[in-house]
Design an enzyme around this catalytic site. Sequence first.
Site, mmCIF file in Angstrom:
data_model
loop_
_atom_site.group_PDB
_atom_site.id
_atom_site.type_symbol
_atom_site.label_atom_id
_atom_site.label_comp_id
_atom_site.label_asym_id
_atom_site.label_seq_id
_atom_site.Cartn_x
_atom_site.Cartn_y
_atom_site.Cartn_z
ATOM 1 N N GLU A 120 0.849 -1.187 0.000
ATOM 2 C CA GLU A 120 0.000 0.000 0.000
ATOM 3 C C GLU A 120 0.892 1.248 0.000
ATOM 4 O O GLU A 120 1.946 1.276 0.643
ATOM 5 C CB GLU A 120 -0.873 -0.011 1.263
ATOM 6 C CG GLU A 120 -1.883 1.121 1.347
ATOM 7 C CD GLU A 120 -2.741 1.029 2.601
ATOM 8 O OE1 GLU A 120 -3.845 1.584 2.585
ATOM 9 O OE2 GLU A 120 -2.309 0.402 3.593
ATOM 10 N N LYS B 176 -10.058 0.702 -2.104
ATOM 11 C CA LYS B 176 -10.113 0.273 -0.703
ATOM 12 C C LYS B 176 -11.476 0.591 -0.092
ATOM 13 O O LYS B 176 -11.931 1.740 -0.120
ATOM 14 C CB LYS B 176 -8.997 0.963 0.074
ATOM 15 C CG LYS B 176 -8.852 0.531 1.520
ATOM 16 C CD LYS B 176 -7.667 1.252 2.150
ATOM 17 C CE LYS B 176 -7.461 0.832 3.596
ATOM 18 N NZ LYS B 176 -6.287 1.525 4.195
ATOM 19 N N CYS C 274 -5.010 -3.704 3.206
ATOM 20 C CA CYS C 274 -4.673 -3.344 4.582
ATOM 21 C C CYS C 274 -5.824 -3.550 5.568
ATOM 22 O O CYS C 274 -6.108 -4.672 5.977
ATOM 23 C CB CYS C 274 -4.159 -1.908 4.619
ATOM 24 S SG CYS C 274 -3.190 -1.527 6.121
#
Length: 276
Positions: A44, A117, A159
């Site tokens: 990321e 995301k 993440c």
Amino acid sequence: MTIKQKLGAVQMATGPNVNANLCEAERLIKEAVDGGAKLVVLPENFAFMGKHDQDQLAQREPDGEGLLQTFLARVAKQQRIWLVGGTIPLVANDPSKVRAACLVYNDRGERVARYDKIHLFDVTLPGVDERYHESATIEPGEQIVVIDSPFGRLGVVVCYDLRFPELFRTLLDAGVEVLAIPSAFTAITGKAHWETLVRARAIENLAYVVAAAQGGFHLNGRETHGHSMIVDPWGTVLAQVPRGRGVICCAVDREFQDSIRRNFPTIHHRRLHCTF
């Protein structure tokens, strides 16, 4: 389909100098390719971590054009690999925010997927004066991504998504077999939860996981956990980078995965199903 092909994960400690970050990323990608990797996952924010969250607004690109997207397409084509491009800031619907977009390119340099995301890291860490508020600068995505690849059905998450098992069950319902997870876990949350979560997602879904992380100290004062890892469907950590910059490569054994899913069929024993 080829039964065994190598997957690679790149670990970095990204800073605010985009050109320096891209040079480092390309060097590490080449190292993974030299190790036999045919799919490489970047962490990321691989291209930019500014001093402040708002700094990424100056780096955002329109969908389909820009320095970072050109870089990913070029390297994928030149190295003849599938490349999961960590996350880069793309233009959002809200002009004051960005989309944290993970772009996937095939070995011809063609973009084959985009994942924005979904879950944003808005937390205060217990016991320390450390706060994060991603939603102040990032607009969340809405759609999951699972695509066909030479390595199996490939799913992408980023993440903080790792903490939401219902997301992974939705990916499983879409046929996922390999999970790419670009990340930048904090040192505190990483030490407490990173390996447990990565291995759990592999075990629950009988999937290979390639988790590429940021790892080290950053110029903005942040410390990330690192420990990028590749995990097999039984939850075995096949390779890991502890701290700092580095790469790992491991083979995906589709026969092993098929055998596990056939003989230990927890996927088919599910009784409750959720809709995302």
